[in-house]
Enzyme design. Structure first.
Site, PDB file in Angstrom:
ATOM      1  N   TYR A  56       8.524  12.913  27.613  1.00 50.73           N
ATOM      2  CA  TYR A  56       8.803  12.476  26.234  1.00 50.73           C
ATOM      3  C   TYR A  56       8.626  13.621  25.262  1.00 50.73           C
ATOM      4  O   TYR A  56       7.639  14.353  25.289  1.00 50.73           O
ATOM      5  CB  TYR A  56       7.900  11.313  25.818  1.00 50.73           C
ATOM      6  CG  TYR A  56       8.132  10.904  24.372  1.00 50.73           C
ATOM      7  CD1 TYR A  56       9.297  10.229  24.020  1.00 50.73           C
ATOM      8  CD2 TYR A  56       7.243  11.247  23.361  1.00 50.73           C
ATOM      9  CE1 TYR A  56       9.552   9.893  22.708  1.00 50.73           C
ATOM     10  CE2 TYR A  56       7.483  10.909  22.046  1.00 50.73           C
ATOM     11  CZ  TYR A  56       8.642  10.231  21.718  1.00 50.73           C
ATOM     12  OH  TYR A  56       8.901   9.911  20.423  1.00 50.73           O
ATOM     13  N   GLY A  63      11.540   7.760  20.046  1.00 53.99           N
ATOM     14  CA  GLY A  63      11.400   6.363  19.637  1.00 53.99           C
ATOM     15  C   GLY A  63      12.031   5.434  20.651  1.00 53.99           C
ATOM     16  O   GLY A  63      11.837   5.557  21.865  1.00 53.99           O
ATOM     17  N   HIS A  86      16.223  12.533  10.584  1.00 53.32           N
ATOM     18  CA  HIS A  86      14.978  11.987  10.027  1.00 53.32           C
ATOM     19  C   HIS A  86      14.746  12.423   8.585  1.00 53.32           C
ATOM     20  O   HIS A  86      13.884  11.861   7.902  1.00 53.32           O
ATOM     21  CB  HIS A  86      13.796  12.383  10.900  1.00 53.32           C
ATOM     22  CG  HIS A  86      13.699  11.612  12.186  1.00 53.32           C
ATOM     23  ND1 HIS A  86      14.764  11.417  13.019  1.00 53.32           N
ATOM     24  CD2 HIS A  86      12.643  10.970  12.771  1.00 53.32           C
ATOM     25  CE1 HIS A  86      14.389  10.698  14.071  1.00 53.32           C
ATOM     26  NE2 HIS A  86      13.102  10.408  13.934  1.00 53.32           N
ATOM     27  N   ASN A 199       5.603  14.896  13.127  1.00 51.10           N
ATOM     28  CA  ASN A 199       4.859  13.766  13.677  1.00 51.10           C
ATOM     29  C   ASN A 199       3.398  13.792  13.240  1.00 51.10           C
ATOM     30  O   ASN A 199       2.494  13.841  14.074  1.00 51.10           O
ATOM     31  CB  ASN A 199       4.950  13.816  15.206  1.00 51.10           C
ATOM     32  CG  ASN A 199       4.987  12.434  15.822  1.00 51.10           C
ATOM     33  OD1 ASN A 199       4.685  11.444  15.167  1.00 51.10           O
ATOM     34  ND2 ASN A 199       5.354  12.372  17.087  1.00 51.10           N
ATOM     35  N   ARG A 287     -24.811  -2.508 -19.201  1.00 45.44           N
ATOM     36  CA  ARG A 287     -26.001  -2.568 -18.345  1.00 45.44           C
ATOM     37  C   ARG A 287     -25.666  -2.301 -16.872  1.00 45.44           C
ATOM     38  O   ARG A 287     -26.473  -1.750 -16.130  1.00 45.44           O
ATOM     39  CB  ARG A 287     -26.661  -3.936 -18.510  1.00 45.44           C
ATOM     40  CG  ARG A 287     -27.967  -4.091 -17.793  1.00 45.44           C
ATOM     41  CD  ARG A 287     -28.745  -5.343 -18.158  1.00 45.44           C
ATOM     42  NE  ARG A 287     -27.979  -6.400 -18.776  1.00 45.44           N
ATOM     43  CZ  ARG A 287     -27.955  -7.668 -18.316  1.00 45.44           C
ATOM     44  NH1 ARG A 287     -28.624  -7.979 -17.234  1.00 45.44           N
ATOM     45  NH2 ARG A 287     -27.274  -8.592 -18.957  1.00 45.44           N
TER      46      ARG A 287
END
Length: 521
Positions: A56, A63, A86, A199, A287
């Site tokens: 991969y 993907g 992309h 990535n 306060r």
């Protein structure tokens, strides 16, 4: 002070390193140990690329398309196609500092040697940063899972000599022209290099680091403005005593109370809450100021811890492990960063909300203990700061909407391969707006508190001593020196508010007070 050169190598970057490159003019330099580590891991990728089995990111698609084995002659095209496809962002360009932080942080991961890219890639990225070339990155496109894919792809595209970028003059031009003018040769991506460039969680992390720095200044600013409001409202500083905060040991609360006490030291106005219209206790917005600001400080401390961990990370998929294995993982998921980005937006919204309540109290004659309505010079003829509070309220209301977390959302993508995403980029983008809004909200409180203190000083019965605490007097003087006008007939108010906002954003208010008190938390 920060060195003018930030070395990027096996040693971790610091938050100040990132700020120096993103916001300053610091140059970056790839270290020798990073080159050696990158070359060693690249050799492992080259060996895998030569094997017949698919790996991969090296010899497959990406993907949901990872099922296809890509032949060697198509792998350079695969990397180019990945980056081009992309780089699909839309909307306005994000800020230059965000893009520079994003690029530096991606370069840091490349330099770790865990991504398997050649040293040339990191060296080219350094050259682009040092030449003042900034890729045009669009507002929309990242889901915060598989990292900030679209934003990083726009940066990777520029390394290839494609897409758009700005030069040092800020003009948008074709990236190839800018690289040529700077003498930078575009890269030809090899196996896995396109994937490694896109990535990561670098965009959301860069924005987190900048938000942390800004909020650290704003939390101290809020302690100063709260102290000024307390003094102007003739409140009591007894609630700030360290022994009271020790019995509820939240460190941020103790720090805020100590800051307020230091700012109020020597005041002749505090403690008069029972003089004319006796009140047993001050309102919550006065306060409980340390409790609210302190909770924000503790949230910030957690966010900084997460940011430091992410700075130490090498986020990519797959990664080259020290033993040479190349393994897929899910470290690119942005959830850890997205959560704290959302936490900080909540803290910013609440801090702005309590600041607005103090401002409103200063302007309301029924609750301000003797101050004129809206701090006007001639109430009825003059409206004073009435509409400044409207503006502040609008900012507070927007910050409440921005506090709705992005990280609880998810939308499936990539044909259900990426079926749960972090939305961390969206969390970071809305936090930047919230932080800017908070600075303006505190600027309005500063404007009101300064005017109220001026009115108290003018009405003080004894002229022998200044009733203001030395630190609040310094804050008032800095406010006036910055161009924020004082009591008088109504005038064009927007420039005053802008001047106050600039004083807050630039750290000038904190510096003026610390010149009296010493360093505040």
């Amino acid at each position: 002070m920060h060195s003018s050169v930030v070395p990027v190598g096996k040693a971790n970057l610091s938050a100040s390193d990132v700020l120096a490159v993103a916001r300053g003019s610091a140059r970056v330099e790839l270290t020798a140990d990073a080159r050696d580590e990158m070359a060693a891991s690249r050799a492992r990728i080259d060996a895998l690329a030569a094997e017949p089995r698919p790996v991969y990111g090296v010899s497959t698609g990406f993907g949901a398309l990872a099922v296809r084995h890509i032949s060697p002659e198509l792998r350079a095209q695969l990397q180019r196609s990945l980056v081009r496809s992309h780089a699909a962002g839309m909307g306005p360009a994000v800020e230059r500092e965000v893009v520079r932080a994003l690029m530096l942080l991606r370069m840091k991961t490349l330099a770790s040697g865990r991504t398997g890219v050649r040293p040339l890639i990191a060296e080219t990225m350094a050259a682009v940063l040092n030449a003042g070339i900034t890729p045009v990155v669009r507002e929309y496109g990242s889901l915060g899972c598989s990292g900030d894919l679209a934003p990083l792809s726009h940066c990777a595209l520029v390394l290839m000599g494609e897409g758009e970028a700005t030069g040092p003059d800020g003009t948008v031009r074709p990236a190839g022209e800018l690289l040529a003018e700077a003498g930078i040769t575009p890269v030809e991506l090899h196996e896995k290099e396109g994937l490694a460039l896109i990535n990561g969680t670098d965009g959301m992390l860069g924005m987190l680091l900048m938000a942390c720095a800004d909020l650290a200044r704003l939390f101290t600013t809020a302690d100063i403005t709260a102290a000024m409001s307390l003094e102007a409202l003739l409140g009591t500083e007894k609630v700030l005593a360290p022994e009271l905060h020790a019995i509820r040991p939240h460190p941020g609360q103790a720090a805020s109370a100590a800051n307020m006490l230091a700012v109020l030291a020597g005041s002749g106005l505090t403690g008069h809450h029972q003089d004319d219209a006796p009140r047993v206790q001050d309102a919550y917005s006065i306060r409980c100021a340390p409790q609210v600001a302190g909770a924000g400080r503790d949230t910030l401390a957690h966010a900084q811890l997460v940011a430091d961990r992410e700075l130490a990370a090498a986020v990519d998929n797959p990664v080259v492990l020290p033993d040479g294995r190349v393994e897929s993982n899910g470290n690119f998921h942005g959830a850890p960063v997205a959560y704290v980005l959302d936490f900080l937006a909540v803290a910013a919204a609440d801090l702005g909300s309590i600041s607005e309540r103090r401002t409103d109290r200063l302007l309301d004659k029924n609750r301000s203990h003797g101050l004129p309505p809206f701090l006007a010079d001639d109430p009825g003829v003059d409206s004073g700061l009435m509409i400044a509070q409207y503006t502040q309220a609008a900012l507070v209301s927007e910050n409440k909407r921005l506090a709705v977390p992005a990280s609880v959302d998810s939308i499936p993508s990539s044909a259900m391969q990426e079926d749960h995403v972090s939305m961390g980029w969206s969390a970071a983008r809305k936090l930047r707006t919230a932080v800017d809004n908070l600075g303006r909200i505190l600027a309005v409180e500063l404007t009101a508190a300064a005017r109220a203190l001026e009115i108290r000083r003018d009405a003080y019965t004894s002229r022998d001593t200044d009733p203001l605490a030395p630190a609040t007097a310094a804050a008032l003087a800095a406010t006036r020196a910055a161009g924020v006008g004082g009591v008088g007939p109504d005038r064009f108010l927007a420039p005053d508010l802008d001047a106050a906002a600039a004083l807050v954003a630039g750290g000038g208010l904190v510096a003026a007070v610390e010149a009296v008190t010493g360093p505040l938390a």
